[in-house]
Design a protein around this motif. Sequence first.
Motif, short mmCIF file in Angstrom:
data_model
loop_
_atom_site.label_atom_id
_atom_site.label_comp_id
_atom_site.label_asym_id
_atom_site.label_seq_id
_atom_site.Cartn_x
_atom_site.Cartn_y
_atom_site.Cartn_z
N ALA A 69 27.69 -0.70 -8.17
CA ALA A 69 27.53 -0.91 -6.73
C ALA A 69 26.85 0.28 -6.06
O ALA A 69 25.91 0.11 -5.28
CB ALA A 69 28.88 -1.18 -6.08
N PHE A 70 27.33 1.49 -6.38
CA PHE A 70 26.80 2.66 -5.70
C PHE A 70 25.60 3.27 -6.41
O PHE A 70 24.62 3.65 -5.77
CB PHE A 70 27.90 3.71 -5.51
N GLY A 71 25.66 3.40 -7.73
CA GLY A 71 24.57 4.01 -8.47
C GLY A 71 23.32 3.16 -8.49
O GLY A 71 22.23 3.62 -8.18
N THR A 72 23.49 1.88 -8.83
CA THR A 72 22.32 0.99 -8.91
C THR A 72 21.99 0.37 -7.56
O THR A 72 20.86 0.45 -7.09
CB THR A 72 22.57 -0.12 -9.94
N GLY A 73 22.98 -0.24 -6.91
CA GLY A 73 22.73 -0.96 -5.66
C GLY A 73 22.43 -0.05 -4.49
O GLY A 73 21.33 -0.06 -3.94
N PHE A 74 23.41 0.76 -4.11
CA PHE A 74 23.27 1.61 -2.92
C PHE A 74 22.13 2.61 -3.08
O PHE A 74 21.24 2.70 -2.25
CB PHE A 74 24.58 2.34 -2.62
N MET A 75 22.17 3.38 -4.17
CA MET A 75 21.16 4.43 -4.37
C MET A 75 19.77 3.85 -4.60
O MET A 75 18.77 4.44 -4.20
CB MET A 75 21.54 5.35 -5.53
N GLY A 76 19.72 2.69 -5.26
CA GLY A 76 18.43 2.04 -5.47
C GLY A 76 17.74 1.66 -4.17
O GLY A 76 16.52 1.75 -4.03
N ALA A 77 18.53 1.24 -3.19
CA ALA A 77 17.96 0.86 -1.89
C ALA A 77 17.88 2.04 -0.93
O ALA A 77 17.03 2.06 -0.05
CB ALA A 77 18.80 -0.26 -1.28
N PHE A 78 18.77 3.02 -1.10
CA PHE A 78 18.80 4.17 -0.19
C PHE A 78 17.60 5.09 -0.42
O PHE A 78 16.96 5.52 0.51
CB PHE A 78 20.11 4.93 -0.40
N THR A 79 17.32 5.39 -1.67
CA THR A 79 16.18 6.25 -1.99
C THR A 79 14.92 5.39 -2.06
O THR A 79 14.98 4.19 -2.26
CB THR A 79 16.40 7.00 -3.31
N THR A 80 13.77 6.04 -1.91
CA THR A 80 12.54 5.25 -1.89
C THR A 80 11.36 6.03 -2.46
O THR A 80 10.80 6.89 -1.81
CB THR A 80 12.21 4.77 -0.46
N PHE A 81 11.03 5.71 -3.68
CA PHE A 81 9.85 6.34 -4.29
C PHE A 81 8.57 5.73 -3.73
O PHE A 81 7.59 6.43 -3.49
CB PHE A 81 9.89 6.17 -5.82
N SER A 82 8.57 4.44 -3.50
CA SER A 82 7.35 3.77 -3.06
C SER A 82 6.90 4.26 -1.68
O SER A 82 5.71 4.50 -1.47
CB SER A 82 7.54 2.25 -3.04
N THR A 83 7.82 4.44 -0.74
CA THR A 83 7.43 4.94 0.58
C THR A 83 6.93 6.37 0.48
O THR A 83 5.95 6.74 1.13
CB THR A 83 8.62 4.85 1.56
N PHE A 84 7.58 7.18 -0.33
CA PHE A 84 7.13 8.55 -0.57
C PHE A 84 5.70 8.54 -1.12
O PHE A 84 4.85 9.31 -0.68
CB PHE A 84 8.11 9.24 -1.53
N ALA A 85 5.42 7.66 -2.07
CA ALA A 85 4.08 7.59 -2.67
C ALA A 85 3.04 7.16 -1.64
O ALA A 85 1.95 7.74 -1.56
CB ALA A 85 4.09 6.64 -3.86
N VAL A 86 3.35 6.15 -0.85
CA VAL A 86 2.41 5.66 0.17
C VAL A 86 2.17 6.72 1.23
O VAL A 86 1.02 6.95 1.65
CB VAL A 86 2.92 4.34 0.80
#
Length: 126
Positions: A69-86
């Motif tokens: 829930a927290f490692g995959t779900g929460f952190m996956g949506a909380f952090t953002t590599f794609s926005t950083f790249a754009v």
Amino acid sequence: MPFLEKDTDKMFLIGAGGFLGAVCRFLICELVDAELGVLSVNVLGSFMLGMIMYDTEYLGFIGPKGKIAFGTGFMGAFTTFSTFAVQSFGMTFLPAMGNISLNLLLTLTGVFLGRSVIKSISSRRI
């Protein structure tokens, strides 16, 4: 699709965690400047993910469902590599290199610090 039937609980946990992570990211990014908001969530998320990952190894407070829930779900949506790249791609060269360098250095430092916190807590429990 038999795999969906047995993984329904995991999908729900990831979805619920992802919803909360995305909302938290939105709120933080609304509070600060765009580039700083993305850097903030990536660094904070890396620190928290470092704690979650190493909790399993050293402490065991977070169980398998919590990790999903927290490692995959929460952190996956909380952090953002794609926005950083754009964002980096849309900057001129020097600001982009600074943004890339800060994101890499600070997120890796965040994971290291998260691990250090968990190791410190685990050594005090002995």
